[in-house]
Design a protein around this motif. Structure first.
Motif, PDB file in Angstrom:
ATOM      1  N   LEU A  16       9.167   3.402  -6.913  1.00 27.48           N
ATOM      2  CA  LEU A  16       9.172   4.047  -5.602  1.00 27.48           C
ATOM      3  C   LEU A  16       9.472   5.537  -5.724  1.00 27.48           C
ATOM      4  O   LEU A  16       8.854   6.360  -5.048  1.00 27.48           O
ATOM      5  CB  LEU A  16      10.201   3.369  -4.689  1.00 27.48           C
ATOM      6  CG  LEU A  16       9.802   1.979  -4.208  1.00 27.48           C
ATOM      7  CD1 LEU A  16      10.963   1.338  -3.449  1.00 27.48           C
ATOM      8  CD2 LEU A  16       8.575   2.048  -3.316  1.00 27.48           C
ATOM      9  N   VAL A  17      10.416   5.888  -6.582  1.00 25.18           N
ATOM     10  CA  VAL A  17      10.757   7.305  -6.786  1.00 25.18           C
ATOM     11  C   VAL A  17       9.564   8.052  -7.369  1.00 25.18           C
ATOM     12  O   VAL A  17       9.220   9.146  -6.915  1.00 25.18           O
ATOM     13  CB  VAL A  17      12.002   7.436  -7.693  1.00 25.18           C
ATOM     14  CG1 VAL A  17      12.203   8.880  -8.133  1.00 25.18           C
ATOM     15  CG2 VAL A  17      13.239   6.926  -6.966  1.00 25.18           C
ATOM     16  N   ILE A  18       8.907   7.461  -8.359  1.00 21.40           N
ATOM     17  CA  ILE A  18       7.740   8.105  -8.974  1.00 21.40           C
ATOM     18  C   ILE A  18       6.618   8.284  -7.948  1.00 21.40           C
ATOM     19  O   ILE A  18       6.000   9.349  -7.859  1.00 21.40           O
ATOM     20  CB  ILE A  18       7.257   7.276 -10.176  1.00 21.40           C
ATOM     21  CG1 ILE A  18       8.298   7.367 -11.307  1.00 21.40           C
ATOM     22  CG2 ILE A  18       5.901   7.764 -10.670  1.00 21.40           C
ATOM     23  CD1 ILE A  18       8.073   6.368 -12.416  1.00 21.40           C
ATOM     24  N   ALA A  19       6.375   7.261  -7.142  1.00 21.23           N
ATOM     25  CA  ALA A  19       5.338   7.357  -6.113  1.00 21.23           C
ATOM     26  C   ALA A  19       5.678   8.443  -5.098  1.00 21.23           C
ATOM     27  O   ALA A  19       4.798   9.193  -4.658  1.00 21.23           O
ATOM     28  CB  ALA A  19       5.179   6.009  -5.413  1.00 21.23           C
ATOM     29  N   TYR A  20       6.948   8.552  -4.725  1.00 20.43           N
ATOM     30  CA  TYR A  20       7.371   9.570  -3.772  1.00 20.43           C
ATOM     31  C   TYR A  20       7.158  10.968  -4.338  1.00 20.43           C
ATOM     32  O   TYR A  20       6.673  11.863  -3.642  1.00 20.43           O
ATOM     33  CB  TYR A  20       8.850   9.342  -3.422  1.00 20.43           C
ATOM     34  CG  TYR A  20       9.427  10.402  -2.519  1.00 20.43           C
ATOM     35  CD1 TYR A  20       9.101  10.424  -1.162  1.00 20.43           C
ATOM     36  CD2 TYR A  20      10.286  11.373  -3.007  1.00 20.43           C
ATOM     37  CE1 TYR A  20       9.623  11.396  -0.326  1.00 20.43           C
ATOM     38  CE2 TYR A  20      10.807  12.350  -2.188  1.00 20.43           C
ATOM     39  CZ  TYR A  20      10.469  12.358  -0.846  1.00 20.43           C
ATOM     40  OH  TYR A  20      10.973  13.322  -0.030  1.00 20.43           O
ATOM     41  N   VAL A  21       7.502  11.156  -5.623  1.00 17.63           N
ATOM     42  CA  VAL A  21       7.335  12.471  -6.248  1.00 17.63           C
ATOM     43  C   VAL A  21       5.862  12.843  -6.301  1.00 17.63           C
ATOM     44  O   VAL A  21       5.488  13.972  -5.969  1.00 17.63           O
ATOM     45  CB  VAL A  21       7.972  12.473  -7.654  1.00 17.63           C
ATOM     46  CG1 VAL A  21       7.566  13.719  -8.436  1.00 17.63           C
ATOM     47  CG2 VAL A  21       9.489  12.384  -7.555  1.00 17.63           C
ATOM     48  N   PHE A  22       5.002  11.902  -6.692  1.00 20.44           N
ATOM     49  CA  PHE A  22       3.570  12.201  -6.746  1.00 20.44           C
ATOM     50  C   PHE A  22       3.004  12.469  -5.360  1.00 20.44           C
ATOM     51  O   PHE A  22       2.169  13.357  -5.188  1.00 20.44           O
ATOM     52  CB  PHE A  22       2.813  11.050  -7.407  1.00 20.44           C
ATOM     53  CG  PHE A  22       2.796  11.140  -8.907  1.00 20.44           C
ATOM     54  CD1 PHE A  22       2.082  12.146  -9.544  1.00 20.44           C
ATOM     55  CD2 PHE A  22       3.502  10.235  -9.672  1.00 20.44           C
ATOM     56  CE1 PHE A  22       2.060  12.241 -10.918  1.00 20.44           C
ATOM     57  CE2 PHE A  22       3.491  10.316 -11.059  1.00 20.44           C
ATOM     58  CZ  PHE A  22       2.767  11.321 -11.689  1.00 20.44           C
ATOM     59  N   TYR A  26       1.239  15.931  -4.208  1.00 20.41           N
ATOM     60  CA  TYR A  26      -0.114  15.923  -3.662  1.00 20.41           C
ATOM     61  C   TYR A  26      -0.147  16.590  -2.294  1.00 20.41           C
ATOM     62  O   TYR A  26      -1.044  17.352  -1.984  1.00 20.41           O
ATOM     63  CB  TYR A  26      -0.628  14.488  -3.559  1.00 20.41           C
ATOM     64  CG  TYR A  26      -2.054  14.414  -3.062  1.00 20.41           C
ATOM     65  CD1 TYR A  26      -3.119  14.520  -3.938  1.00 20.41           C
ATOM     66  CD2 TYR A  26      -2.306  14.258  -1.696  1.00 20.41           C
ATOM     67  CE1 TYR A  26      -4.424  14.474  -3.488  1.00 20.41           C
ATOM     68  CE2 TYR A  26      -3.615  14.212  -1.237  1.00 20.41           C
ATOM     69  CZ  TYR A  26      -4.669  14.322  -2.140  1.00 20.41           C
ATOM     70  OH  TYR A  26      -5.952  14.287  -1.677  1.00 20.41           O
ATOM     71  N   ARG A  27       0.858  16.290  -1.467  1.00 23.50           N
ATOM     72  CA  ARG A  27       0.902  16.875  -0.125  1.00 23.50           C
ATOM     73  C   ARG A  27       1.072  18.386  -0.196  1.00 23.50           C
ATOM     74  O   ARG A  27       0.556  19.109   0.654  1.00 23.50           O
ATOM     75  CB  ARG A  27       2.053  16.266   0.686  1.00 23.50           C
ATOM     76  CG  ARG A  27       1.904  14.785   0.921  1.00 23.50           C
ATOM     77  CD  ARG A  27       0.890  14.437   1.984  1.00 23.50           C
ATOM     78  NE  ARG A  27       1.339  14.911   3.270  1.00 23.50           N
ATOM     79  CZ  ARG A  27       0.519  15.286   4.259  1.00 23.50           C
ATOM     80  NH1 ARG A  27      -0.769  15.221   4.110  1.00 23.50           N
ATOM     81  NH2 ARG A  27       1.014  15.704   5.386  1.00 23.50           N
ATOM     82  N   GLN A  28       1.791  18.889  -1.201  1.00 19.97           N
ATOM     83  CA  GLN A  28       1.937  20.335  -1.349  1.00 19.97           C
ATOM     84  C   GLN A  28       0.613  20.972  -1.763  1.00 19.97           C
ATOM     85  O   GLN A  28       0.293  22.079  -1.344  1.00 19.97           O
ATOM     86  CB  GLN A  28       3.017  20.652  -2.386  1.00 19.97           C
ATOM     87  CG  GLN A  28       4.420  20.391  -1.862  1.00 19.97           C
ATOM     88  CD  GLN A  28       5.487  20.597  -2.930  1.00 19.97           C
ATOM     89  OE1 GLN A  28       5.176  20.794  -4.095  1.00 19.97           O
ATOM     90  NE2 GLN A  28       6.733  20.524  -2.524  1.00 19.97           N
ATOM     91  N   ASP A  29      -0.172  20.270  -2.580  1.00 20.45           N
ATOM     92  CA  ASP A  29      -1.462  20.790  -3.015  1.00 20.45           C
ATOM     93  C   ASP A  29      -2.516  20.696  -1.923  1.00 20.45           C
ATOM     94  O   ASP A  29      -3.434  21.498  -1.877  1.00 20.45           O
ATOM     95  CB  ASP A  29      -1.955  20.015  -4.250  1.00 20.45           C
ATOM     96  CG  ASP A  29      -1.081  20.282  -5.466  1.00 20.45           C
ATOM     97  OD1 ASP A  29      -0.312  21.269  -5.434  1.00 20.45           O
ATOM     98  OD2 ASP A  29      -1.169  19.509  -6.436  1.00 20.45           O
TER      99      ASP A  29
END
Length: 51
Positions: A16-22, A26-29
């Motif tokens: 869940l943490v890894i998915a949140y970071v990705f 992505y949202r920043q890009d």
């Protein structure tokens, strides 16, 4: 809790943490893309290709 249950919970939390970071990266890009557009483009596309 048993050892296997503890390791399952820890592994799930890590995923869940890894998915949140990705997702944040992505949202920043791609800030102009809404979540529904992203889901439609990346995950729901296989539904639209069926005839």
């Amino acid at each position: 809790m048993t050892q296997s249950m503890i390791s399952f919970v820890v592994g799930l939390a890590a995923l869940l943490v890894i998915a949140y970071v990705f997702a944040r990266r992505y949202r920043q890009d791609h800030p102009e893309e809404t979540m529904s557009q992203w889901l439609d483009a990346h995950h729901m596309g296989w539904m639209h290709h069926r005839h």
